[in-house]
Scaffold this active site. Structure first.
Site, PDB file in Angstrom:
ATOM      1  N   ASP A 224      52.831  12.281  50.217  1.00  0.00           N
ATOM      2  CA  ASP A 224      53.780  13.249  49.669  1.00  0.00           C
ATOM      3  C   ASP A 224      53.260  14.627  50.074  1.00  0.00           C
ATOM      4  OD1 ASP A 224      55.268  15.019  48.178  1.00  0.00           O
ATOM      5  OD2 ASP A 224      54.872  14.058  46.239  1.00  0.00           O
TER       6      ASP A 224
ATOM      7  N   TRP B 185      52.039  14.707  40.044  1.00  0.00           N
ATOM      8  CA  TRP B 185      53.035  14.104  40.943  1.00  0.00           C
ATOM      9  C   TRP B 185      52.618  12.698  41.345  1.00  0.00           C
ATOM     10  CZ3 TRP B 185      57.505  15.855  40.223  1.00  0.00           C
ATOM     11  CH2 TRP B 185      57.743  17.227  40.048  1.00  0.00           C
TER      12      TRP B 185
ATOM     13  N   LYS C  54      59.961  23.806  49.073  1.00  0.00           N
ATOM     14  CA  LYS C  54      58.701  24.552  49.035  1.00  0.00           C
ATOM     15  C   LYS C  54      58.425  25.217  50.379  1.00  0.00           C
ATOM     16  CE  LYS C  54      57.816  21.940  45.140  1.00  0.00           C
ATOM     17  NZ  LYS C  54      57.704  20.580  44.651  1.00  0.00           N
TER      18      LYS C  54
HETATM   19  C1  LIG Z   1      57.811  19.578  43.868  1.00  0.00           C
HETATM   20  C2  LIG Z   1      57.114  18.314  44.127  1.00  0.00           C
HETATM   21  C3  LIG Z   1      57.700  17.070  43.869  1.00  0.00           C
HETATM   22  C4  LIG Z   1      59.063  16.926  43.225  1.00  0.00           C
HETATM   23  O1  LIG Z   1      60.057  17.309  44.093  1.00  0.00           O
HETATM   24  P1  LIG Z   1      61.593  17.137  43.687  1.00  0.00           P
HETATM   25  O2  LIG Z   1      62.255  17.598  44.940  1.00  0.00           O
HETATM   26  O3  LIG Z   1      61.857  17.992  42.511  1.00  0.00           O
HETATM   27  O4  LIG Z   1      61.825  15.711  43.417  1.00  0.00           O
HETATM   28  C5  LIG Z   1      56.994  15.940  44.191  1.00  0.00           C
HETATM   29  N1  LIG Z   1      55.776  16.005  44.746  1.00  0.00           N
HETATM   30  C6  LIG Z   1      55.179  17.182  44.999  1.00  0.00           C
HETATM   31  C7  LIG Z   1      53.826  17.196  45.618  1.00  0.00           C
HETATM   32  C8  LIG Z   1      55.826  18.364  44.698  1.00  0.00           C
HETATM   33  O5  LIG Z   1      55.224  19.536  44.949  1.00  0.00           O
END
Ligand SMILES: *Cc1c(COP(=O)(O)O)cnc(C)c1O
Length: 365
Positions: free
Chosen positions: A169, A102, A193
């Site tokens: 993030d 990511w 999540k």
């Molecule tokens: C799942 C995830 C993403 C991507 O998320 P989207 O909503 O599909 O854009 C980005 N960063 C992390 C750490 C993730 O777990």
């Protein structure tokens, strides 16, 4: 209905009391005679929902007054673009700590906008401490992926970036443990999540970082648009925000972030100690950086992994297959995963190992 434990990395398990409430309210939201999905985003009942969601998030994370809370679309992936578009000029530099897939995707988008300086740990199984002297004071921000969903690592200690804003993030572990929001310039997370269903992305941004975006930035990619219009410039994902609010209420009823953290420690401990005591299963992440949320593991060979996954699915353990870039297995233990689910998985793993050993023994004889 068969008992299923959902270990998906996302979209992921939601608390059953939340789903039950959604079901009860689905056809008639609080006596309106309409579904929440049918309500105008300009209506009083919806305004109450979005205000309530913001207030709960502020309370649960003790978000200071000098931060905005924004609800957006496009997932964490759109934030990879929005962050540089808002905060990085063409000749300015941002620093990215690259701890997994990511982070790499975030770098790729920032690279299109300005200069990127990356810091990559020697191995993807450990994250060192970062000190302010390692960053340039003129950098616009330092970006981290605080929990690496695919690699199963997390920062044990957040980088000290001095006066340079730290951006995180937190998609896969927001609300899973206490954080000091004031250490960050911007925190963002896709909801699917730990916060709710897919479709909504939350950002918590320090006020002084809003308002300096270049003119050419599209309105919907400018944080200021969301600030000025209370995240209602255009139609937001109303249903996702509604469910997110119910999830926040559930977190509050279950001890808040502290309650979540305690339960998450217990769940992670159960699974890690099962793996560590096993002669079959392995997890290679350094102990200090082990994620509480996403736990990758393998059973030695592709063949045994595949057999494990098949049998686990039969037994009601869903989505344990590891990310395609890593292989093996991965159990995601988000807030809504009950301790019983992890206990059941651990029992299943122990039995599976016992049977493997037995079969090996037969083969030898
Ligand atoms: C799942 C995830 C993403 C991507 O998320 P989207 O909503 O599909 O854009 C980005 N960063 C992390 C750490 C993730 O777990």
């Amino acid at each position: 209905m068969k008992t299923v434990y959902n270990f998906s990395a996302g979209p992921a398990v939601l608390p059953s009391p939340v789903l039950e409430k959604v079901q009860r309210e689905l056809l008639d939201y609080e006596g309106t005679g309409m579904s929440v999905m049918e309500l105008s985003h300009r209506s009083a009942p919806f305004q109450k929902i979005i205000d309530g969601a913001e207030a709960l998030l502020r309370e649960l994370l003790s978000i200071p007054e000098n931060y905005h809370v924004l609800f957006m679309q496009g997932g964490a992936s759109l934030q990879f673009s929005m962050i540089p578009l808002n905060l990085l000029g063409p000749h300015e530099t941002a620093e990215y700590i690259v701890t997994g897939s990511w982070s790499k995707k975030a770098v790729k988008e920032a690279d299109k906008v300005g200069e990127v300086r990356t810091h990559t740990p020697d191995a993807q199984t450990a994250i060192p401490a970062y000190r302010a002297k390692g960053f340039s004071e003129s950098s616009r921000y330092v970006h981290i992926t605080s929990n690496n969903t695919i690699e199963g690592t997390r920062f044990n200690e957040y980088p000290d970036t001095g006066d340079v804003p730290l951006i995180a993030d937190m998609s896969s572990h927001i609300l899973s443990e206490k954080i000091d929001v004031s250490r960050f310039g911007l925190i963002y997370a896709g909801a699917q999540k730990n916060l709710g269903p897919s479709g909504v992305t939350v950002a918590i941004i320090r006020k002084d970082l809003v308002g300096n975006t270049p003119e050419y930035c599209p309105a919907l990619l400018n944080y200021e648009t969301y600030v000025k219009h209370g995240s209602l410039f255009n139609t937001p994902p109303t249903f996702s925000i509604y469910v997110l609010k119910l999830v926040l209420e559930w977190v509050k009823e279950n001890g808040g972030v502290e309650g979540m953290e305690e339960c998450n420690q217990e769940k992670a401990q159960l699974l890690y100690s099962c793996i560590d005591q096993s002669g079959l299963f392995h997890n290679t992440v350094s102990e200090a950086n082990r994620s509480l949320m996403n736990i990758p593991f393998t059973a030695g060979s592709d063949e045994v992994n595949a057999r494990f996954l098949n049998e686990a699915k039969e037994a009601g353990f869903e989505f344990l297959k590891g990310h395609r870039s890593v292989g093996g297995m991965r159990a995601s233990l988000y807030n809504a995963m009950p301790v019983e689910g992890v206990q059941a998985l651990v029992n299943f793993m122990k039995n599976f190992e016992k049977n493997e050993v037995k079969e090996d023994h037969h083969a030898v004889n």
